[in-house]
Motif scaffolding. Structure first.
Motif, short mmCIF file in Angstrom:
data_model
loop_
_atom_site.label_atom_id
_atom_site.label_comp_id
_atom_site.label_asym_id
_atom_site.label_seq_id
_atom_site.Cartn_x
_atom_site.Cartn_y
_atom_site.Cartn_z
N ILE A 1 2.94 6.87 -2.75
CA ILE A 1 4.32 7.01 -3.33
C ILE A 1 5.10 7.90 -2.47
CG2 ILE A 1 5.69 7.08 -5.30
CD1 ILE A 1 3.90 4.91 -5.67
N LEU A 2 6.31 7.64 -2.05
CA LEU A 2 7.15 8.58 -1.65
C LEU A 2 8.41 8.51 -2.32
CD1 LEU A 2 5.66 7.46 1.26
CD2 LEU A 2 7.41 9.06 2.16
N VAL A 3 8.72 9.82 -3.09
CA VAL A 3 9.75 9.85 -3.87
C VAL A 3 11.05 10.29 -3.17
CG1 VAL A 3 10.37 11.05 -6.03
CG2 VAL A 3 7.95 10.76 -5.70
N TYR A 4 11.98 9.37 -3.46
CA TYR A 4 13.51 9.51 -3.06
C TYR A 4 14.18 9.59 -4.06
CZ TYR A 4 12.97 8.87 2.08
OH TYR A 4 12.65 9.24 3.64
N ALA A 5 14.47 11.06 -4.64
CA ALA A 5 15.01 11.03 -5.89
C ALA A 5 16.38 10.95 -5.92
CB ALA A 5 14.97 12.65 -6.37
N SER A 6 16.82 10.39 -7.14
CA SER A 6 18.26 10.10 -7.06
C SER A 6 19.32 11.08 -7.17
CB SER A 6 18.27 9.36 -8.58
OG SER A 6 19.84 8.91 -8.62
N VAL B 1 10.55 16.55 -3.47
CA VAL B 1 10.61 15.39 -3.45
C VAL B 1 10.59 14.94 -1.86
CG1 VAL B 1 12.18 14.92 -5.31
CG2 VAL B 1 13.23 15.52 -3.18
N ASP B 2 10.24 13.67 -1.62
CA ASP B 2 10.28 13.23 -0.07
C ASP B 2 11.67 12.87 0.58
OD1 ASP B 2 7.26 13.39 0.00
OD2 ASP B 2 7.86 11.81 -1.53
N GLY B 3 12.60 12.76 -0.18
CA GLY B 3 13.83 12.40 0.41
C GLY B 3 14.74 12.36 -0.97
N ILE B 4 16.05 11.76 -0.56
CA ILE B 4 17.06 11.56 -1.69
C ILE B 4 17.54 10.06 -1.52
CG2 ILE B 4 19.30 12.49 -2.36
CD1 ILE B 4 18.88 15.17 -1.29
N LYS B 5 17.89 9.52 -2.54
CA LYS B 5 18.54 8.09 -2.75
C LYS B 5 20.07 8.55 -3.33
CE LYS B 5 19.48 4.05 -4.00
NZ LYS B 5 18.72 3.29 -5.03
N THR C 1 1.05 -1.32 0.09
CA THR C 1 0.00 -0.02 -0.08
C THR C 1 0.83 1.21 0.13
OG1 THR C 1 -0.29 -0.21 2.32
CG2 THR C 1 -2.16 -1.12 0.95
N THR C 2 2.06 0.89 0.33
CA THR C 2 2.91 2.16 0.57
C THR C 2 4.34 1.87 -0.25
OG1 THR C 2 1.99 3.30 2.37
CG2 THR C 2 4.37 3.93 1.66
N VAL C 3 4.89 2.64 -1.27
CA VAL C 3 6.30 2.45 -1.84
C VAL C 3 7.18 3.68 -1.70
CG1 VAL C 3 7.49 1.86 -4.09
CG2 VAL C 3 5.20 1.00 -3.63
N ARG C 4 8.37 3.31 -1.13
CA ARG C 4 9.48 4.45 -1.12
C ARG C 4 9.98 4.28 -2.33
NH1 ARG C 4 14.39 5.48 2.93
NH2 ARG C 4 14.71 3.26 2.44
N ASP C 5 9.85 4.99 -3.16
CA ASP C 5 10.57 4.78 -4.41
C ASP C 5 12.01 5.54 -4.53
OD1 ASP C 5 10.54 4.68 -7.62
OD2 ASP C 5 11.30 6.73 -7.29
N VAL C 6 13.04 4.64 -4.61
CA VAL C 6 14.42 5.10 -4.52
C VAL C 6 15.08 5.08 -5.70
CG1 VAL C 6 14.66 4.45 -2.24
CG2 VAL C 6 14.92 2.78 -3.72
N GLY C 7 14.86 6.36 -6.39
CA GLY C 7 15.38 6.55 -7.82
C GLY C 7 14.70 5.85 -8.96
N SER C 8 14.05 7.15 -9.61
CA SER C 8 13.50 6.38 -10.98
C SER C 8 13.37 7.84 -11.53
CB SER C 8 12.09 6.09 -10.79
OG SER C 8 11.14 7.01 -9.98
N ASN C 9 12.55 8.15 -12.51
CA ASN C 9 12.42 9.35 -13.15
C ASN C 9 11.66 10.28 -12.21
OD1 ASN C 9 10.82 11.33 -14.76
ND2 ASN C 9 11.67 10.34 -16.55
N THR C 10 12.16 11.06 -11.82
CA THR C 10 11.66 12.01 -10.59
C THR C 10 10.31 12.82 -10.88
OG1 THR C 10 13.92 12.36 -9.94
CG2 THR C 10 12.26 13.82 -8.89
N GLY D 1 19.12 11.66 -13.26
CA GLY D 1 18.08 12.55 -13.91
C GLY D 1 16.67 12.21 -13.95
N GLY D 2 16.14 12.66 -14.95
CA GLY D 2 14.67 12.49 -15.09
C GLY D 2 13.99 13.54 -14.77
N ASP D 3 14.74 14.38 -14.18
CA ASP D 3 14.11 15.54 -13.73
C ASP D 3 14.79 17.14 -14.10
OD1 ASP D 3 16.85 15.62 -12.58
OD2 ASP D 3 15.76 15.60 -10.50
N ALA D 4 15.17 16.75 -15.69
CA ALA D 4 16.06 17.76 -16.30
C ALA D 4 17.31 18.44 -15.58
CB ALA D 4 15.04 19.00 -16.46
N VAL D 5 17.66 17.65 -14.51
CA VAL D 5 18.99 18.17 -14.13
C VAL D 5 20.10 17.23 -14.20
CG1 VAL D 5 19.91 18.83 -11.76
CG2 VAL D 5 17.61 19.47 -12.05
#
Ligand SMILES: [Zn+2]
Length: 505
Positions: free
Chosen positions: A157-162, A193-197, A128-137, A166-170
């Protein structure tokens, strides 16, 4: 004894109440409904209790009414009424599973794969919950919004951006200085984002980025590699969680470097995974205990994802999982084939010797996990599926079995995937247990997961009932944010989706 008694109680209630599931539509949230006659495993390590009538209003657990068998028999029991109800007689209600290490994937190896496939498999498996650790932000942030609005059938979904890709134009591959590292953290914060990977980084950059992340309030999940940093840096700089396990034994090697052969090359994945299987044996036990204690003291959690390395110790098992037959998407199937171009698809010439080393590796690793837990360390559960023969959802349930193999009571395994993960995500006030006032993230399970964790697999399991072999188990209802999803229906939809994709191939 207790289990036998509960069984009798449940049987008696079934006759008394004569409850039936009615009015429920998969994917639609009723204003108010009742889950009747459920045995409850709360998710915080405490034993089974109940039965209860659980009242859900909107997206919240509004009430849990304990059922008194004497009052029930006398017809004087107080039972909540609602036009809509789920009969959970003979079933168990547990918290929705939290996947602390997932990857939202809409393609594998450059080939598109319908996102619906992964999302439905997750829900059918009780996630029911996923901490996404790195995908297309950016895409995953959109999915987070849609999931929260209930406009897509998906876990929250919680987004832990890489940090470094990228995927976020950075373009962050250019991060070379501590100032650039800090700027990158602020950029990610601005994206919402919710956090960083964090993956593979030199010490000065890691220190700067973790300092900045602390200032802006972003937790960091660290996938350490064999590199300059190890668990001591996570301990010193304040990482929220160590992902996988590299970095922990490394921090306990007496002479500071593993005994690699001269021709070892880290960028050769066969080399990398082969010698990773000989790493735990090099950790000095006394030093290892110091590392574990320091992790406990500084609040660094550990999400080991044992499941994602299982092919290394038993390749045949990994390649022949029974759910592949009907549910393995051809895109994923292709990605899993040994191919140096795909990350984790390194099984070319994988030998009995490699497997024997990996089996020993697991034994030491599992003992370290138990020691960490005994000292008060926080262990979480994640699957890392989409790589190395692991399918979404199934992988997380297999991780629970591996916790049991490591020596944890199934109640603790469930705690890892429920309350502990909620703590790692900083959401323990809202999710991770079956409790009045918490969000209604609940599973109605056909069977007792404490007796057999395999009942959680969406494809169910075989059991002996009254001397006969029957197919049983599976998650009947996955309730996320109060929205009930019918597990078998989702699984049938996945099967059709896979069949159609195979037919087009
Ligand atoms: Zn991962």
């Amino acid at each position: 004894m207790r289990a036998a008694l509960a069984g009798i109680l449940v049987a008696a209630l079934a006759v008394e109440a004569g409850a039936q599931t009615r009015g429920i539509q998969s994917g639609t949230r009723p204003a108010r409904y009742v889950i009747r006659n459920a045995l409850v495993i709360a998710g915080n390590g405490t034993p089974t209790s109940g039965p209860f009538d659980i009242v859900i209003e909107g997206n919240t657990i509004a009430d849990m009414v304990p059922l008194d068998p004497v009052a029930l028999k006398a017809g004087t029991a107080r039972r909540p009424v609602a036009p809509v109800e789920i009969d959970a007689t003979g079933k168990y209600v547990i918290p929705g599973l939290i996947n602390a290490h997932g990857h939202v994937q809409d393609a594998r190896g450059g080939v598109p794969q319908p996102l619906e496939y992964e999302l439905k498999l997750w829900l059918a498996s009780g996630v029911t919950t996923v901490r996404d650790v790195g995908s297309n932000t950016r895409k995953t942030l959109e999915l987070r919004t849609a999931s929260a609005a209930g406009t897509v059938a998906a876990p929250r979904i919680l987004v832990y951006a890489s940090f470094a890709a990228g995927g976020d134009a950075v373009d962050s591959r250019g991060i070379r200085t501590p100032d650039e590292a800090r700027a990158r953290v602020r950029q990610l914060k601005a994206l919402g984002v919710d956090g960083i990977k964090l993956v593979g980084i030199d010490r000065d950059l890691m220190q700067a980025m973790l300092d900045e992340a602390r200032k802006v309030g972003l937790p960091v999940a660290h996938h350490a590699g064999v590199e300059e940093t190890n668990a001591w840096d996570d301990i010193n700089f304040g990482t929220r969680s160590i992902e996988h396990w590299y970095g922990v034994p490394d921090a306990a090697i007496r002479d500071g470097v593993q005994g690699f052969p001269a021709d070892y090359n880290y960028d050769d994945e066969v080399d990398r995974f082969r010698y990773a299987g000989r790493l735990w044996r090099e950790a000095d036990p006394e030093r290892l205990n110091k590392v574990l204690q320091a992790m406990v003291d500084s609040g660094v959690a550990w999400v080991p994802t044992m499941v994602i390395y299982e092919a290394s110790r038993d390749l045949l098992r990994a390649q022949n999982q029974p759910w592949f037959k009907d549910y393995l998407h051809p895109t994923l199937e292709e990605y899993f084939r040994p191919n140096p171009a795909n990350h984790g698809s390194y099984f070319i010439g994988w030998s009995s010797t490699d497997e024997a080393f990996w089996k020993e590796n697991y034994r030491i690793w599992m003992a370290a996990l138990r020691e960490f837990s005994r000292r008060g360390g926080l262990i979480g559960a994640g699957e890392d599926a989409g790589f190395i023969y692991q399918m979404y959802g199934f992988g997380l349930i297999r991780e629970l079995e591996l916790f049991q193999e490591a020596g944890f009571h199934p109640l603790k395994a469930l705690q890892h995937v429920a309350l502990n993960n909620a703590r790692i995500l900083g959401m323990e006030e809202k999710i991770g247990r079956v409790r009045v006032g918490h969000l209604a993230d609940l599973l109605v399970v056909n069977g007792n997961p404490l007796e057999d964790l395999k009942v959680l697999y969406p494809t169910g399991t075989e059991a002996i009932v009254n001397g006969k072999a029957v197919h049983t188990g599976g998650i009947e209802w996955t309730i996320k944010d109060g929205i009930p999803y019918h597990g078998p229906t989702l699984l049938r939809e996945v099967k059709e989706l896979v069949a159609a994709a195979r037919a087009r191939r």
